[in-house]
Design a protein around this motif. Structure first.
Motif, PDB file in Angstrom:
ATOM      1  N   LYS A  28       0.830  -1.066  -0.056  1.00  0.00           N
ATOM      2  CA  LYS A  28       0.052  -0.154  -0.058  1.00  0.00           C
ATOM      3  C   LYS A  28       0.981   1.013  -0.159  1.00  0.00           C
ATOM      4  N   TYR A  29       0.558   2.143  -0.873  1.00  0.00           N
ATOM      5  CA  TYR A  29       1.576   3.472  -0.971  1.00  0.00           C
ATOM      6  C   TYR A  29       0.347   4.812  -1.109  1.00  0.00           C
ATOM      7  N   THR A  30       0.777   5.572  -0.310  1.00  0.00           N
ATOM      8  CA  THR A  30      -0.146   6.617  -0.195  1.00  0.00           C
ATOM      9  C   THR A  30       0.890   8.081  -0.329  1.00  0.00           C
ATOM     10  N   THR A  31       0.192   8.938  -1.207  1.00  0.00           N
ATOM     11  CA  THR A  31       0.936  10.284  -1.548  1.00  0.00           C
ATOM     12  C   THR A  31      -0.133  11.116  -1.724  1.00  0.00           C
ATOM     13  N   GLU A  32       0.358  12.477  -1.472  1.00  0.00           N
ATOM     14  CA  GLU A  32      -0.696  13.511  -1.625  1.00  0.00           C
ATOM     15  C   GLU A  32      -0.479  14.110  -3.007  1.00  0.00           C
ATOM     16  N   VAL A  33      -1.773  14.087  -3.687  1.00  0.00           N
ATOM     17  CA  VAL A  33      -1.759  14.835  -5.073  1.00  0.00           C
ATOM     18  C   VAL A  33      -2.686  15.840  -5.076  1.00  0.00           C
ATOM     19  N   ASN A  34      -2.116  17.100  -5.592  1.00  0.00           N
ATOM     20  CA  ASN A  34      -3.045  18.524  -5.769  1.00  0.00           C
ATOM     21  C   ASN A  34      -4.138  18.159  -6.773  1.00  0.00           C
ATOM     22  N   GLY A  35      -5.631  18.626  -6.361  1.00  0.00           N
ATOM     23  CA  GLY A  35      -6.662  18.614  -7.229  1.00  0.00           C
ATOM     24  C   GLY A  35      -7.728  19.264  -6.571  1.00  0.00           C
ATOM     25  N   ASN A  36      -8.834  19.456  -7.432  1.00  0.00           N
ATOM     26  CA  ASN A  36      -9.900  20.132  -6.716  1.00  0.00           C
ATOM     27  C   ASN A  36     -11.177  19.417  -6.487  1.00  0.00           C
ATOM     28  N   CYS A  37     -11.597  18.650  -7.881  1.00  0.00           N
ATOM     29  CA  CYS A  37     -12.830  18.427  -8.122  1.00  0.00           C
ATOM     30  C   CYS A  37     -13.056  16.570  -8.506  1.00  0.00           C
ATOM     31  N   GLU A  38     -14.302  16.396  -8.928  1.00  0.00           N
ATOM     32  CA  GLU A  38     -14.668  15.011  -9.471  1.00  0.00           C
ATOM     33  C   GLU A  38     -13.881  14.780 -10.515  1.00  0.00           C
ATOM     34  N   GLN A  39     -13.728  15.586 -11.590  1.00  0.00           N
ATOM     35  CA  GLN A  39     -12.717  15.554 -12.810  1.00  0.00           C
ATOM     36  C   GLN A  39     -11.477  15.251 -12.315  1.00  0.00           C
ATOM     37  N   CYS A  40     -10.863  15.893 -11.476  1.00  0.00           N
ATOM     38  CA  CYS A  40      -9.601  15.461 -10.982  1.00  0.00           C
ATOM     39  C   CYS A  40      -9.634  14.070 -10.529  1.00  0.00           C
ATOM     40  N   LYS A  46      -7.509   7.455 -12.988  1.00  0.00           N
ATOM     41  CA  LYS A  46      -7.246   6.759 -14.422  1.00  0.00           C
ATOM     42  C   LYS A  46      -5.647   6.683 -14.681  1.00  0.00           C
ATOM     43  N   ALA A  47      -4.997   7.659 -14.509  1.00  0.00           N
ATOM     44  CA  ALA A  47      -3.666   7.817 -14.633  1.00  0.00           C
ATOM     45  C   ALA A  47      -2.752   6.717 -13.741  1.00  0.00           C
ATOM     46  N   ALA A  48      -3.477   6.696 -12.644  1.00  0.00           N
ATOM     47  CA  ALA A  48      -2.731   5.554 -11.594  1.00  0.00           C
ATOM     48  C   ALA A  48      -3.039   4.264 -12.111  1.00  0.00           C
ATOM     49  N   PHE A  49      -4.237   4.082 -12.521  1.00  0.00           N
ATOM     50  CA  PHE A  49      -4.517   2.645 -13.204  1.00  0.00           C
ATOM     51  C   PHE A  49      -3.672   2.347 -14.453  1.00  0.00           C
ATOM     52  N   GLY A  50      -3.324   3.348 -15.058  1.00  0.00           N
ATOM     53  CA  GLY A  50      -2.266   3.100 -16.241  1.00  0.00           C
ATOM     54  C   GLY A  50      -1.123   2.647 -15.962  1.00  0.00           C
ATOM     55  N   VAL A  68      -2.991   3.914  -3.178  1.00  0.00           N
ATOM     56  CA  VAL A  68      -2.873   2.763  -4.109  1.00  0.00           C
ATOM     57  C   VAL A  68      -2.237   1.492  -3.614  1.00  0.00           C
ATOM     58  N   ILE A  69      -2.707   0.272  -4.197  1.00  0.00           N
ATOM     59  CA  ILE A  69      -1.952  -1.093  -3.794  1.00  0.00           C
ATOM     60  C   ILE A  69      -1.247  -1.482  -5.089  1.00  0.00           C
ATOM     61  N   SER A  76       7.393   1.274  -9.625  1.00  0.00           N
ATOM     62  CA  SER A  76       7.786   1.663  -8.580  1.00  0.00           C
ATOM     63  C   SER A  76       6.862   3.025  -8.137  1.00  0.00           C
ATOM     64  N   PRO A  77       6.954   3.502  -7.037  1.00  0.00           N
ATOM     65  CA  PRO A  77       6.120   4.609  -6.596  1.00  0.00           C
ATOM     66  C   PRO A  77       6.601   5.884  -7.664  1.00  0.00           C
ATOM     67  N   ALA A  78       7.874   5.884  -7.935  1.00  0.00           N
ATOM     68  CA  ALA A  78       8.542   7.116  -8.937  1.00  0.00           C
ATOM     69  C   ALA A  78       7.593   6.905 -10.283  1.00  0.00           C
ATOM     70  N   ASP A  79       7.475   5.614 -10.795  1.00  0.00           N
ATOM     71  CA  ASP A  79       6.603   5.508 -12.026  1.00  0.00           C
ATOM     72  C   ASP A  79       5.434   6.015 -11.727  1.00  0.00           C
ATOM     73  N   LEU A  80       4.484   5.827 -10.635  1.00  0.00           N
ATOM     74  CA  LEU A  80       3.214   6.267 -10.355  1.00  0.00           C
ATOM     75  C   LEU A  80       3.128   8.052 -10.316  1.00  0.00           C
ATOM     76  N   ASN A  81       4.132   8.546  -9.529  1.00  0.00           N
ATOM     77  CA  ASN A  81       4.235   9.697  -9.476  1.00  0.00           C
ATOM     78  C   ASN A  81       4.190  10.542 -10.577  1.00  0.00           C
ATOM     79  N   ALA A  82       5.333   9.921 -11.664  1.00  0.00           N
ATOM     80  CA  ALA A  82       5.534  10.505 -13.002  1.00  0.00           C
ATOM     81  C   ALA A  82       4.281  10.746 -13.818  1.00  0.00           C
TER      82      ALA A  82
END
Length: 113
Positions: A28-40, A46-50, A68-69, A76-82
C-alpha cells in the motif's frame, strides 16, 4: 524401519508446505496529489490505473491523498508519481510541467506551491 519412513514423510510434508508459501509483492502506497474536483479524481485515478502493477487506486478529494495498492515487481512509486504529473497534477515527489498543468480544465487548476 518404521521410524525411518515416518521421518522421511514428515520431512517431505515440511518441504512441500514451505514451497507453497507465496510472497506478496503488493504494498500500500499513499501520497498527496493536488487537485480540486470530481474531474480531477477521475483523471488522477485513471492515470494511476495506467501504471503497470496498480491493483487499486482511490484519491480523496478533501484530504488530497491518493492510496494505491502497487505490485513492486511491475513498477515503483516513482513511476506512479511520474504518470500523475504527466496528466497535470503535482505530487509531493514530482511536479507537473507547466504545459501539463496548463492543459487542465479551469475548475481543476489548483494553487501551485
Amino acid at each position: 524401519m518404521r521410524n525411518l519412513i515416518l521421518i522421511a514423510m514428515i520431512t517431505f510434508l515440511g518441504f512441500s508446505a514451505q514451497a507453497q508459501t507465496k510472497k506478496n509483492k503488493n504494498f500500500k502506497y499513499t501520497t498527496e496529489v493536488n487537485g480540486n474536483c470530481e474531474q480531477c479524481k477521475k483523471r488522477i485515478e485513471k492515470a494511476a490505473f495506467g501504471v503497470p502493477g496498480v491493483k487499486t487506486a482511490n484519491w480523496d478529494i478533501s484530504s488530497h491523498q491518493l492510496t494505491v495498492i502497487l505490485n513492486e515487481e511491475k513498477s515503483s512509486p516513482a513511476d506512479l508519481n511520474a504518470a500523475i504529473a504527466k496528466v497535470g497534477h503535482d505530487t509531493k515527489e514530482v511536479k507537473a510541467t507547466q504545459a501539463d498543468y496548463d492543459n487542465l480544465h479551469t475548475c481543476c487548476k489548483y494553487i501551485r506551491e
